[in-house]
Design a protein around this motif. Structure first.
Motif, mmCIF file in Angstrom:
data_model
loop_
_atom_site.group_PDB
_atom_site.id
_atom_site.type_symbol
_atom_site.label_atom_id
_atom_site.label_comp_id
_atom_site.label_asym_id
_atom_site.label_seq_id
_atom_site.Cartn_x
_atom_site.Cartn_y
_atom_site.Cartn_z
ATOM 1 N N MET A 57 -19.663 20.951 9.783
ATOM 2 C CA MET A 57 -20.965 21.610 9.831
ATOM 3 C C MET A 57 -20.898 22.930 10.590
ATOM 4 N N GLN A 58 -19.884 23.727 10.306
ATOM 5 C CA GLN A 58 -19.730 25.011 10.989
ATOM 6 C C GLN A 58 -19.344 26.103 10.000
ATOM 7 N N TYR A 59 -19.843 27.299 10.270
ATOM 8 C CA TYR A 59 -19.318 28.496 9.618
ATOM 9 C C TYR A 59 -18.158 28.996 10.474
ATOM 10 N N ASP A 60 -17.288 29.786 9.887
ATOM 11 C CA ASP A 60 -16.202 30.377 10.680
ATOM 12 C C ASP A 60 -16.638 31.682 11.353
ATOM 13 N N LYS A 61 -17.873 32.125 11.096
ATOM 14 C CA LYS A 61 -18.346 33.367 11.730
ATOM 15 C C LYS A 61 -19.742 33.144 12.300
ATOM 16 N N LYS A 62 -19.983 33.711 13.461
ATOM 17 C CA LYS A 62 -21.293 33.633 14.108
ATOM 18 C C LYS A 62 -22.049 34.944 13.967
ATOM 19 N N LYS A 63 -21.378 35.928 13.406
ATOM 20 C CA LYS A 63 -21.984 37.243 13.276
ATOM 21 C C LYS A 63 -21.400 37.947 12.057
ATOM 22 N N LEU A 64 -22.252 38.578 11.278
ATOM 23 C CA LEU A 64 -21.801 39.398 10.155
ATOM 24 C C LEU A 64 -22.438 40.769 10.314
ATOM 25 N N THR A 65 -21.642 41.802 10.096
ATOM 26 C CA THR A 65 -22.136 43.169 10.270
ATOM 27 C C THR A 65 -21.962 43.957 8.979
ATOM 28 N N VAL A 66 -23.009 44.647 8.605
ATOM 29 C CA VAL A 66 -22.962 45.515 7.431
ATOM 30 C C VAL A 66 -23.345 46.916 7.865
ATOM 31 N N ASP A 67 -22.553 47.883 7.451
ATOM 32 C CA ASP A 67 -22.836 49.265 7.790
ATOM 33 C C ASP A 67 -23.915 49.821 6.855
#
Ligand code: ZN
Length: 161
Positions: free
Chosen positions: A34-44
């Motif tokens: 029950m986890q994603y491998d990322k806690k943050k996603l950034t888009v320019d």
């Protein structure tokens, strides 16, 4: 006549290319814990579209450990999760055509993979956005910040080889 047609085509292609803009790629993986491998996603902000690929790296079936990726304003997260639970398993735990949803993938089971492409025109650099999984009980752990930002470094690159 042939030359005229070619010239029109070149102008059109250049215009269309500007309209389409840049499509940026994001990838995130969910697992059987029950986890994603990322806690943050950034888009320019230079990205006019985003293609997000969601991978379910686990083994468990969708009924036991389904994962999707849904993007909303942070303030809308709780309501969208609740509406998804009400919508039920057949609807992929997502209320269809919910205007609060900025983007959403299909629900996946283990070893699944899917992609969506969405325009960034709805996003504001001052906005607070969150991504999460709407499978019942998952959104508490499977959640992260989605940032739409202008690159802080504006230095000009030296184009000489
Ligand atoms: Zn999930």
């Amino acid at each position: 006549m042939v030359q005229v047609t070619l010239a029109i085509f070149v102008v059109y292609a250049g215009f269309a290319s500007d309209l389409w803009g840049k499509t940026c790629q994001l990838q995130i993986t969910g697992n059987d814990s029950m986890q994603y491998d990322k806690k943050k996603l950034t888009v320019d902000t230079s990205c006019q579209k985003v293609t997000l690929t969601l991978i379910h790296g686990g083994q468990l079936p969708m009924a036991a450990m389904g994962h999707n990726w849904v993007l909303t304003k942070t303030a809308d997260k709780a309501a969208v999760v609740a509406a998804g639970v009400t919508a039920g398993a057949q609807k992929g735990y997502l209320k269809k055509d919910d205007p609060r949803i900025i983007a959403a993938t299909d629900m996946l089971g283990g070893k699944g993979k899917t992609s969506i492409t969405f325009a960034t025109s709805k996003l504001k650099t001052s906005g607070k956005y969150t991504f999460f999984c709407t499978f019942p009980g998952h959104a508490a752990l499977m959640s992260g910040d989605f940032l739409f930002v202008t690159a802080s470094s504006t230095k000009t690159k030296d184009k000489s080889p």
